[in-house]
Design an enzyme around this catalytic site. Sequence first.
Site, PDB file in Angstrom:
ATOM      1  N   HIS A  42      47.770  42.062  36.684  1.00  9.81           N
ATOM      2  CA  HIS A  42      46.493  41.545  35.836  1.00  9.81           C
ATOM      3  C   HIS A  42      45.236  42.670  36.273  1.00  9.81           C
ATOM      4  O   HIS A  42      44.391  42.593  37.282  1.00  9.81           O
ATOM      5  CB  HIS A  42      45.928  40.386  36.601  1.00  9.81           C
ATOM      6  CG  HIS A  42      46.873  39.125  36.169  1.00  9.81           C
ATOM      7  ND1 HIS A  42      48.008  39.126  36.759  1.00  9.81           N
ATOM      8  CD2 HIS A  42      46.932  38.153  35.293  1.00  9.81           C
ATOM      9  CE1 HIS A  42      48.765  37.865  36.469  1.00  9.81           C
ATOM     10  NE2 HIS A  42      48.049  37.460  35.590  1.00  9.81           N
ATOM     11  N   ASP A 165      46.865  39.418  40.633  1.00 10.82           N
ATOM     12  CA  ASP A 165      45.661  39.113  40.846  1.00 10.82           C
ATOM     13  C   ASP A 165      45.149  38.332  39.301  1.00 10.82           C
ATOM     14  O   ASP A 165      44.163  38.878  38.816  1.00 10.82           O
ATOM     15  CB  ASP A 165      44.960  40.469  41.033  1.00 10.82           C
ATOM     16  CG  ASP A 165      43.324  40.174  41.133  1.00 10.82           C
ATOM     17  OD1 ASP A 165      43.090  39.186  41.675  1.00 10.82           O
ATOM     18  OD2 ASP A 165      42.740  41.032  40.875  1.00 10.82           O
TER      19      ASP A 165
HETATM   20  N1  SAM Z   1      43.040  43.169  39.221  1.00 18.49           N
HETATM   21  C1  SAM Z   1      41.560  43.432  38.907  1.00 18.49           C
HETATM   22  C2  SAM Z   1      40.720  44.278  39.899  1.00 18.49           C
HETATM   23  O1  SAM Z   1      40.910  44.117  41.052  1.00 18.49           O
HETATM   24  O2  SAM Z   1      40.020  45.152  39.694  1.00 18.49           O
HETATM   25  C3  SAM Z   1      40.854  42.294  38.608  1.00 18.49           C
HETATM   26  C4  SAM Z   1      41.777  41.399  37.772  1.00 18.49           C
HETATM   27  S1  SAM Z   1      40.896  39.874  36.938  1.00 18.49           S
HETATM   28  C5  SAM Z   1      40.958  38.916  38.590  1.00 18.49           C
HETATM   29  C6  SAM Z   1      41.993  39.239  35.965  1.00 18.49           C
HETATM   30  C7  SAM Z   1      42.500  39.706  35.000  1.00 18.49           C
HETATM   31  O3  SAM Z   1      43.674  39.160  34.408  1.00 18.49           O
HETATM   32  C8  SAM Z   1      41.360  39.590  33.705  1.00 18.49           C
HETATM   33  O4  SAM Z   1      40.895  40.882  33.086  1.00 18.49           O
HETATM   34  C9  SAM Z   1      41.906  38.804  32.664  1.00 18.49           C
HETATM   35  O5  SAM Z   1      41.663  39.172  31.526  1.00 18.49           O
HETATM   36  C10 SAM Z   1      43.396  39.145  32.850  1.00 18.49           C
HETATM   37  N2  SAM Z   1      44.558  38.391  32.334  1.00 18.49           N
HETATM   38  C11 SAM Z   1      44.640  37.015  32.256  1.00 18.49           C
HETATM   39  N3  SAM Z   1      45.552  36.415  32.007  1.00 18.49           N
HETATM   40  C12 SAM Z   1      46.598  37.508  32.078  1.00 18.49           C
HETATM   41  C13 SAM Z   1      48.089  37.607  31.963  1.00 18.49           C
HETATM   42  N4  SAM Z   1      48.779  36.470  31.694  1.00 18.49           N
HETATM   43  N5  SAM Z   1      48.673  38.788  31.977  1.00 18.49           N
HETATM   44  C14 SAM Z   1      48.006  39.730  32.338  1.00 18.49           C
HETATM   45  N6  SAM Z   1      46.462  39.926  32.232  1.00 18.49           N
HETATM   46  C15 SAM Z   1      45.982  38.616  32.328  1.00 18.49           C
END
Ligand code: SAM
Length: 280
Positions: A42, A165
Amino acid sequence: MLSYRHAFHAGNHADVLKHMTLIALARHLNQKDKPWWYIDTHAGAGFYALDSGYATKLAEYEGGVGRLWDRTDAPPLVADYLSLVRHANPNGKLTRYPGSPWFIEQLLREQDRMRLFELHTTEVELLGRNFHHLGNRSIVTLGDGLAGLKACLPPPPRRALTLIDPSFENKRDYAAVVAALKDALGRFANGTYAVWYPQLSRLEARELPERLEKLPAKTWLHATLAVGRPGHDKGMYGSGMFIINPPWTLQNDLSSALPWLAKALSQDEGAGFTLEAQSA
Ligand code: SAM
């Protein structure tokens, strides 16, 4: 429809705990020449402006990295994290905050690779642009990161750090993370997996650590950092990092960083930390 945008939260206390731990994990992998993969299920956008757009709405960074920005007395792990954030702000003012893939990029060597997943179309476009210069050392994929993780394991160099995440807006995310880790450990038992989760009053959030402890992993480390007491509303008062197959040095590093951070980021007398481990 995904409503979560990490820019609203960039640099908050949860990002501090997550990114500081991530840096320690990557530094440990770099102690050997053998290549490794970084898998971010994520990944977000990879880089955020703090002085414009979404981040200015809630200004959560002010209670996180903003409180640490001027500190010169941080313990080594926090100091390492802060020096990278300062590197991202070469003009000396805290106006930008990097995301997880950016921190890893700073530590990535020629032989290492990044596999980044993101489901939000706008975020993935930014992510692609932010890491385009790495060529095939970094592959950005639009799609579900937990499904993408399956396809990455085991990674060719047989060494990998995976960050899981999710935004946990949907309560199904909790069970999905546990199931994905079970599958991942079946495919690649020796990888290092780091899961970030929010401390909330919601039942699924409270139960997650126990569910992670029951996974078939030989060793784990569980760190939490609370900045205040649990409220009656649904607000996040802290967060946790659960690391499967952690390097043995991490517990020591965190045991000096966490008390300092709990004090520096405290909002009320509920601030504190926990650090637990299971060793082989
Ligand atoms: N890891 C990043 C950081 O520390 O900078 C922050 C990530 S943020 C908490 C979560 C992200 O997951 C969001 O950008 C959201 O759009 C994305 N997201 C949500 N569901 C997802 C999925 N099933 N697979 C991949 N990304 C997803």
